[in-house]
Design a protein around this motif. Structure first.
Motif, PDB file in Angstrom:
ATOM      1  N   LYS A   1       0.861  -1.195   0.000  1.00 17.28           N
ATOM      2  CA  LYS A   1       0.000   0.000   0.000  1.00 17.28           C
ATOM      3  C   LYS A   1       0.888   1.231   0.000  1.00 17.28           C
ATOM      4  O   LYS A   1       1.973   1.199   0.597  1.00 17.28           O
ATOM      5  CB  LYS A   1      -0.842   0.038   1.285  1.00 17.28           C
ATOM      6  CG  LYS A   1      -2.205  -0.596   1.182  1.00 17.28           C
ATOM      7  CD  LYS A   1      -3.058  -0.127   2.361  1.00 17.28           C
ATOM      8  CE  LYS A   1      -4.491  -0.606   2.233  1.00 17.28           C
ATOM      9  NZ  LYS A   1      -5.361  -0.095   3.290  1.00 17.28           N
ATOM     10  N   PRO A   2       0.439   2.313  -0.604  1.00 16.06           N
ATOM     11  CA  PRO A   2       1.252   3.544  -0.528  1.00 16.06           C
ATOM     12  C   PRO A   2       1.220   4.126   0.875  1.00 16.06           C
ATOM     13  O   PRO A   2       0.284   3.868   1.638  1.00 16.06           O
ATOM     14  CB  PRO A   2       0.571   4.480  -1.525  1.00 16.06           C
ATOM     15  CG  PRO A   2      -0.833   3.984  -1.627  1.00 16.06           C
ATOM     16  CD  PRO A   2      -0.792   2.507  -1.369  1.00 16.06           C
ATOM     17  N   ARG A   3       2.237   4.902   1.214  1.00 13.92           N
ATOM     18  CA  ARG A   3       2.234   5.593   2.508  1.00 13.92           C
ATOM     19  C   ARG A   3       1.231   6.744   2.484  1.00 13.92           C
ATOM     20  O   ARG A   3       0.747   7.153   1.439  1.00 13.92           O
ATOM     21  CB  ARG A   3       3.641   6.101   2.819  1.00 13.92           C
ATOM     22  CG  ARG A   3       4.593   4.992   3.261  1.00 13.92           C
ATOM     23  CD  ARG A   3       5.957   5.562   3.620  1.00 13.92           C
ATOM     24  NE  ARG A   3       5.806   6.674   4.525  1.00 13.92           N
ATOM     25  CZ  ARG A   3       6.543   7.785   4.457  1.00 13.92           C
ATOM     26  NH1 ARG A   3       7.468   7.909   3.550  1.00 13.92           N
ATOM     27  NH2 ARG A   3       6.339   8.765   5.318  1.00 13.92           N
ATOM     28  N   THR A   4       0.916   7.256   3.665  1.00 10.99           N
ATOM     29  CA  THR A   4      -0.099   8.299   3.797  1.00 10.99           C
ATOM     30  C   THR A   4       0.291   9.539   2.986  1.00 10.99           C
ATOM     31  O   THR A   4       1.408  10.027   3.117  1.00 10.99           O
ATOM     32  CB  THR A   4      -0.233   8.709   5.276  1.00 10.99           C
ATOM     33  OG1 THR A   4      -0.283   7.519   6.055  1.00 10.99           O
ATOM     34  CG2 THR A   4      -1.470   9.535   5.508  1.00 10.99           C
ATOM     35  N   SER A   5      -0.616   9.989   2.151  1.00 11.10           N
ATOM     36  CA  SER A   5      -0.311  11.199   1.378  1.00 11.10           C
ATOM     37  C   SER A   5      -1.388  12.259   1.537  1.00 11.10           C
ATOM     38  O   SER A   5      -1.195  13.416   1.202  1.00 11.10           O
ATOM     39  CB  SER A   5      -0.146  10.850  -0.095  1.00 11.10           C
ATOM     40  OG  SER A   5      -1.316  10.239  -0.580  1.00 11.10           O
ATOM     41  N   GLU A   6      -2.540  11.863   2.066  1.00  7.62           N
ATOM     42  CA  GLU A   6      -3.604  12.850   2.269  1.00  7.62           C
ATOM     43  C   GLU A   6      -3.908  12.950   3.752  1.00  7.62           C
ATOM     44  O   GLU A   6      -3.900  11.944   4.465  1.00  7.62           O
ATOM     45  CB  GLU A   6      -4.866  12.435   1.515  1.00  7.62           C
ATOM     46  CG  GLU A   6      -4.737  12.654   0.024  1.00  7.62           C
ATOM     47  CD  GLU A   6      -5.945  12.162  -0.743  1.00  7.62           C
ATOM     48  OE1 GLU A   6      -6.990  11.913  -0.109  1.00  7.62           O
ATOM     49  OE2 GLU A   6      -5.821  12.032  -1.965  1.00  7.62           O
ATOM     50  N   PHE A   7      -4.144  14.159   4.207  1.00  5.99           N
ATOM     51  CA  PHE A   7      -4.335  14.378   5.627  1.00  5.99           C
ATOM     52  C   PHE A   7      -5.650  15.070   5.904  1.00  5.99           C
ATOM     53  O   PHE A   7      -6.046  15.983   5.180  1.00  5.99           O
ATOM     54  CB  PHE A   7      -3.168  15.201   6.189  1.00  5.99           C
ATOM     55  CG  PHE A   7      -1.856  14.537   5.960  1.00  5.99           C
ATOM     56  CD1 PHE A   7      -1.432  13.529   6.802  1.00  5.99           C
ATOM     57  CD2 PHE A   7      -1.079  14.868   4.865  1.00  5.99           C
ATOM     58  CE1 PHE A   7      -0.243  12.876   6.567  1.00  5.99           C
ATOM     59  CE2 PHE A   7       0.103  14.223   4.620  1.00  5.99           C
ATOM     60  CZ  PHE A   7       0.538  13.221   5.481  1.00  5.99           C
TER      61      PHE A   7
END
Lengths: 267, 355
Positions: free
Chosen positions: B188-194
């Motif tokens: 899975k991609p790392r967190t990019s949206e917060f």
């Protein structure tokens, strides 16, 4: 009315309108303001995150208009580490008192310094636990009375006062270590320059910048603000001398000698 | 095709953490979970995904690094074993109070005190009833296989972010140390949206400053906060997870989780071979606890026995769910010893068949 062009001072908009919870005459409010002035002047409000301690400054986030995380007692350098490691390009600072930083949080302080976390630590040393009602702090001078040392601090029983600033200055991770005070206009100007330098060091990713601020605690010391300022100069200065300790990663003082210095006995 | 591997439970957690897009891990070595940090260090996750891995100076520091980092809205975790988790309780309480999502893994060993490094389930109370000071709960997942060690990492994050609450994987030294086949999920991609409504990113001009805190000096505010938390914990029951084995026609029921459930699976097979109608309910979430399902089954069976590696902890939640409808027994093996299927079968005979 004073014309705009003639104004020599204005309050930084980065201090909120909340009424400070500090006692009149205390140094906390001044240090808060200086940090926010520097953040404003550097234009880094959008990238600044503060960590507030447990102690008098527990509500620091009510007064400084930047994102904040409140830490458990003593854990601010670990909390700052977690944030900074994930936001390496943001400006992260802790704001801590002497009990928080030099007693319960000693391990977190020393190891954050040793790792050279790229953060700023602002350390308020007033030689006492202010918020809980004036108990002995690690920095309480020998002979100094507090609510838990009503007959004065006895170094044979409680150990001598702890100069954590001279201690961490010897670690390779600290880049800039200095001690200031904020109870006089000239000192305030110097302190502000040091804060600016600390944030610039963080910007340049050079390591940890650590500033100790000597502050009075007129209610904890049970003195008038004026008397406490005088007491600070007479009794704190000899043991906690103002000035730079480490600059550009190099010690500029004989810290070993300073660490071994016997505390003057105050009454 | 999915990737298959033969791994220790602790390694599976670590690999699954990288694959789940974890942004940061902060930990401190302690047996029997040190492989988590060791595996992560070996894997160079900073190169694989950019994940931060840092060995802290103590569990106290590790959980406070998690607290700080979780405030940024990213996927953050730690792992430890019982004495280390005790040290973390201060921070966990603050994380619960400040409503931060994160993952805490406890590979349980025997206690109290320094105890033993052998497997145990004696941290059930600590995990499910709060653990630190104040009125709070963690989301608690109980894996019973190396596969679930891997699967529950991403699930724990999903639940932690859904409820903005710390989640714990409550494993033990047996699951952590044993090797099994495990099917690994894709990266899975790392967190990019917060979620800008609460995370600390630096104050933007278009929003008020965000403050991560658990402090409410005004009792009215703390009262409201406690009620809000309570409402959240109640809502979690919609995510209860359990596995039922031969429960439909069961005359007697075992309740067990984690490694104890693995042993009870064998017990049920042997008992069924003897013609005894034994079933097993295996909670996969310990908080929320499968209270409703147990209450339903209590109306159908003659007796229930909680089987755990302790002198009796989960049995209290079983009794609350059963509410006196049928007798509830307990079989427990404390102190780092692990019961055999024969031990449990003997208790089954004694309580159910002979009783």
């Amino acid at each position: 009315m004073i014309k705009e062009e003639n104004l020599v001072y204005r309050r930084t908009p980065l201090m909120t309108d909340a009424t400070l919870s500090y006692c009149p005459g205390c140094g906390h409010g001044t240090v808060h303001r200086l940090i926010m002035e520097v953040v404003e002047e550097m234009g880094i409000q959008q990238d600044t995150i503060g960590i507030s301690p447990v102690g008098c400054a527990v509500l620091a986030y009510d007064f400084m208009d930047v994102d904040f995380s409140e830490a458990a007692h003593g854990r601010a350098p670990a909390v700052a580490t977690g944030i900074k490691r994930l936001w390496p390009d943001k400006f992260v600072f802790t704001y801590q008192g002497d009990g928080d930083l030099a007693a319960i949080g000693t391990a977190e302080t020393i190891h954050a310094c040793n790792r050279g976390e790229n953060i700023c630590i602002f350390f308020i040393n007033n030689g006492i636990y202010g918020m809980t009602g004036g108990q002995m702090a690690p920095t309480t001078l020998e002979g100094m009375k507090s609510s838990t040392t009503p007959y004065g601090r006895d170094a044979m029983k409680m150990g001598p006062p702890f100069k954590i600033t001279e201690l961490i200055a010897q670690l390779p991770g600290t880049h800039y270590v200095t001690r200031h005070a904020v109870h006089k206009a000239g000192l305030v100007r110097k302190a502000k320059k040091a804060i600016r330098k600390a944030f610039e060091i963080q910007q340049e990713k050079k390591g940890l910048a650590f500033i100790e601020f000597l502050s009075n605690c007129n209610s904890g010391w049970k003195m008038t603000p004026n008397d406490s300022n005088q007491w600070l100069e007479e009794h704190m200065y000899p043991f906690y001398p103002l000035g730079d300790i480490k600059v550009d990663g190099k010690l500029v003082k004989d810290v070993c000698k300073d660490l071994m210095q016997k505390s003057p006995v105050t009454t | 095709m999915k990737e298959l591997a033969l791994m220790k439970g602790n390694e599976a957690i670590a690999e699954a953490a990288i694959l789940a897009g974890t942004d940061a891990y902060f930990g401190y070595p302690i047996t029997p979970q040190s492989e988590v940090l060791e595996y992560l260090a070996l894997q160079k996750p900073e190169e694989r995904t950019g994940m931060v891995v840092l060995q802290a100076e103590s569990e106290l520091a590790a959980i406070n690094m998690v607290y700080g980092a979780a405030g940024t809205g990213k996927r953050v975790m730690t792992s430890s074993s019982s004495p280390g988790i005790s040290l973390m309780q201060e921070g966990i309480s603050y994380i619960a109070g400040a409503e931060l999502p994160c993952l805490i893994v406890n590979v349980v060993r025997g206690g109290p005190g320094l105890g033993t490094i052998q497997p145990s389930q004696a941290d059930y109370f600590q995990a499910t009833k709060g653990g630190g000071h104040g009125d709070y709960h963690l989301i608690v997942l109980a894996p019973a296989s190396v596969q679930e060690m891997a699967d529950f990492v991403d699930l724990a994050y999903e639940l932690a972010f859904k409820y903005r609450n710390p989640a714990m994987i409550l494993s033990d030294g047996l699951i952590g140390q044993m090797m099994e086949k495990v099917e690994l999920p894709p990266q899975k991609p790392r967190t990019s949206e917060f979620d800008q409504s609460w995370v600390i990113t630096g104050k933007r001009p278009d929003r008020e400053r965000n403050i991560i805190t658990s402090l409410n000096l005004d009792p009215e505010l703390q009262y409201e906060h406690n009620l809000k938390l309570k409402e959240k914990y109640n809502r979690m029951s919609e995510d209860v997870m359990f596995e039922s084995l031969h429960c439909d026609d069961a005359e007697f029921l075992l309740v067990a989780y984690g490694s104890s459930a693995r042993i009870c699976q064998k017990v049920v097979a042997v008992a069924r071979g003897r013609g005894q109608r034994l079933g097993l309910l295996r909670p996969q979430t310990l908080f929320p606890f499968p209270t409703d399902e147990l209450a339903r089954l209590a109306g159908k069976v003659k007796g229930i026995m909680a089987v755990e590696l302790s002198t009796g902890q989960m049995v209290e939640d079983v009794k609350l769910a059963v509410n006196g409808r049928v007798p509830v027994y307990h079989y427990g093996m404390p102190g780092g010893k692990v019961h055999s299927p024969d031990d449990v079968l003997e208790a089954v005979e004694e309580n159910f068949i002979g009783g």
